[in-house]
Structure formats: structure tokens, C-alpha cells
Motif scaffolding. Sequence first.
Motif, mmCIF file in Angstrom:
data_model
loop_
_atom_site.group_PDB
_atom_site.id
_atom_site.type_symbol
_atom_site.label_atom_id
_atom_site.label_comp_id
_atom_site.label_asym_id
_atom_site.label_seq_id
_atom_site.Cartn_x
_atom_site.Cartn_y
_atom_site.Cartn_z
ATOM 1 N N ASP A 1 0.742 -1.122 -0.073
ATOM 2 C CA ASP A 1 -0.056 -0.106 0.045
ATOM 3 C C ASP A 1 0.899 1.256 -0.082
ATOM 4 O O ASP A 1 0.551 2.399 -0.473
ATOM 5 N N ALA A 2 1.929 1.252 0.748
ATOM 6 C CA ALA A 2 2.970 2.512 0.814
ATOM 7 C C ALA A 2 3.713 2.847 -0.291
ATOM 8 O O ALA A 2 3.763 3.849 -1.126
ATOM 9 N N TYR A 3 4.007 1.484 -0.933
ATOM 10 C CA TYR A 3 4.753 1.574 -2.387
ATOM 11 C C TYR A 3 3.764 2.249 -3.281
ATOM 12 O O TYR A 3 4.130 3.196 -4.290
ATOM 13 N N ASN A 4 2.458 1.610 -3.433
ATOM 14 C CA ASN A 4 1.409 2.261 -4.452
ATOM 15 C C ASN A 4 1.276 3.718 -4.311
ATOM 16 O O ASN A 4 0.872 4.372 -5.114
ATOM 17 N N GLU A 5 1.395 4.142 -2.911
ATOM 18 C CA GLU A 5 0.968 5.395 -2.564
ATOM 19 C C GLU A 5 1.949 6.279 -3.079
ATOM 20 O O GLU A 5 1.758 7.279 -3.685
ATOM 21 N N GLU B 1 2.414 22.260 -4.028
ATOM 22 C CA GLU B 1 3.112 22.093 -2.786
ATOM 23 C C GLU B 1 2.324 20.787 -1.822
ATOM 24 O O GLU B 1 3.144 20.187 -1.187
ATOM 25 N N GLU B 2 1.265 20.901 -1.863
ATOM 26 C CA GLU B 2 0.725 19.865 -1.031
ATOM 27 C C GLU B 2 1.073 18.606 -1.537
ATOM 28 O O GLU B 2 1.146 17.519 -0.773
ATOM 29 N N ALA B 3 1.139 18.245 -2.797
ATOM 30 C CA ALA B 3 1.483 17.101 -3.430
ATOM 31 C C ALA B 3 2.842 16.675 -3.091
ATOM 32 O O ALA B 3 3.252 15.486 -2.877
ATOM 33 N N ARG B 4 3.612 17.704 -3.009
ATOM 34 C CA ARG B 4 5.272 17.485 -2.535
ATOM 35 C C ARG B 4 5.293 16.963 -1.179
ATOM 36 O O ARG B 4 6.036 15.900 -1.130
ATOM 37 N N VAL B 5 4.258 17.573 -0.059
ATOM 38 C CA VAL B 5 4.579 17.187 1.134
ATOM 39 C C VAL B 5 3.904 15.519 1.431
ATOM 40 O O VAL B 5 4.361 14.607 1.964
ATOM 41 N N GLN B 6 2.887 15.507 0.513
ATOM 42 C CA GLN B 6 2.228 14.028 0.499
ATOM 43 C C GLN B 6 3.062 12.951 0.242
ATOM 44 O O GLN B 6 3.228 11.696 0.485
ATOM 45 N N LEU B 7 4.024 13.431 -0.978
ATOM 46 C CA LEU B 7 4.736 12.495 -1.469
ATOM 47 C C LEU B 7 5.854 12.216 -0.591
ATOM 48 O O LEU B 7 6.460 11.080 -0.241
ATOM 49 N N ASN C 1 5.703 12.590 2.906
ATOM 50 C CA ASN C 1 5.346 11.843 3.825
ATOM 51 C C ASN C 1 5.160 10.271 3.388
ATOM 52 O O ASN C 1 5.551 9.352 4.402
ATOM 53 N N ALA C 2 4.751 9.930 2.240
ATOM 54 C CA ALA C 2 4.459 8.619 1.797
ATOM 55 C C ALA C 2 5.820 7.688 1.650
ATOM 56 O O ALA C 2 6.018 6.507 2.044
ATOM 57 N N MET D 1 10.217 3.737 6.881
ATOM 58 C CA MET D 1 9.919 3.270 8.270
ATOM 59 C C MET D 1 9.639 1.738 8.098
ATOM 60 O O MET D 1 9.993 0.911 8.981
ATOM 61 N N LEU D 2 8.707 1.362 7.029
ATOM 62 C CA LEU D 2 8.072 -0.050 7.325
ATOM 63 C C LEU D 2 9.368 -1.033 6.722
ATOM 64 O O LEU D 2 9.213 -2.113 7.069
#
Length: 276
Positions: free
Chosen positions: A195-199, A253-259, A261-262, A268-269
Amino acid sequence: MNIRFSSILSFLLLWAALPCAAQVFESDTTSIYEERLQLLEEFAKEDSMLVRNKVGVAAKLVPQHIEQLQLPPLSVFLAAVSENATVKRARSQVEQIKNEYKLQKRDWLNYFRVYGNYSYGRYNILGTQSDEYTPMFQTSSTQNQHFFNVGASVGFSLGDLINRPLKLKNYRHQIKQLEYTQEDVMEERRLRVLDAYNEVTEQLATINAKAETAALYNAQMKIIENDFIQGKMDITGLSLERARRTGAVVTYEEARVQLHNAIILLEMLTNVKIIQ
């Protein structure tokens, strides 16, 4: 003759007034130009503050060229699942119960006892001696001697002997249950990694389009601001274009932050370093 003289005088007065009018018009034009420049500077500050308030301070932690990041293959992250602490703990539990099972299988050795002792020293030996011609008398002798004793014994409880197969079977069931638990933990971890990789993949696929949109609006805004300065566009049209440009920049900019975080979640996983 008087009429002609009056016309000539009026023309001369009008001609003399033209430079003053032109100077006044030029002064007014310069003042409007400066006012519009100052207004654009205030708008730029407001737009910058609006973007900063909507995106937050997290945007400062995002690397500059994060949209150009090359993501490793999925197999790299799935292979790293086995090194996760939760998976290691489940694997350790399986190994622990397997060791206990081995000890239980060797427990039959406790039915046997082997013992022995050895001693060496100088001993006094007392004895009696007689023959047909001599009455019985006591004798003693002193000498160095070796003494040793070796033996073995077997002893067991009928309860232990009868229940032994059930105990071993119980251990085998526990091993299977823990192995199933380990597989469940690994499967759950793989699904979270997937899921994290797909995100991350999805964010990478869309962020370039958002970056191009923001860049297009920024370039278009320069043309619009120039038209506003020259008086070709009013304040209403400028405000509409500013809102569109600000929305595109905020989305990017929000897309950069979301990327970002993902990517951090994926790191971490799996403990796989992505952002160098």
C-alpha cells in the motif's frame, strides 16, 4: 482683421499649453504605473503567505527535486520485510518453541543414571590369620591402594512415559501455530508495504502534472501582471487569475508534502533508504 488676429492668438495660447498638459498626463501615468507595481508587490506577499499557511512548515523539510526521485523495484521492499522487528520477533518465538521441542524429545535421557567414584590413598588393612599350628592372631598392613566404582541405573515414571507422546504432539501443534502467526505477520507487513509503495508510485505519477500546471500558471501570471501594469486588464481579472495561480501552486506544494510523507512511511516499514 480683428477676427483673424484673435484666431491666431488663440492658436498660440493653445500651442503653449500643450507641453504642460503632456507633462501632467505623463505625471499621472507614472503615478498609476507605480501604484500598480506596488499593488502587485502586495499581492505577491499575500499569495506567498497564503501558500505558506495552507501548506504549513512541512514543505520546508521536503527535498527540492523530490519529484525526480527514482523509486527502487517493489521486490527490494518486499524482501526487506523479513528484517522487520515484528517479523523477527515472530521468527524468534518459532525458534524458541522448536528448541523446547528438541529438549522434550531428549528428555528420555533423564531416565538413565550413570555414576562412579574413584579414590586413591594409603590405607591400613586389619585382618586375622591362623594355621593349624598357630592360634588366630590379628595382622595389619599399610599400603597405597586405588579404589573405583562404576555403575548405571534406569528409573522412570509411568506417567511421564505414557504422556510423553502427547507432550511431543502438543509441541508440534504449538510450532505450527507460531509458524502460521509468523506468516500472518509477514503477510500483513507485505500488504502495508505494498500500500505504501503504491501510494508513492501514485504520488510520483501525478506530481509532475501538478508541477507543470503550477509552472504554466506562473508563466501566464507574468503576462497578466504586465497587462495589468499597462492598463490592459482590470483588478477583477487580475484577482481571478491570482486565485487560479495560487490554487495550482498550493496543490503542487501539498502534493510534494504528501509524496514526502509517503516515502518516509515506506522507509520506516522496510528500513530501505530512499531519500539520500
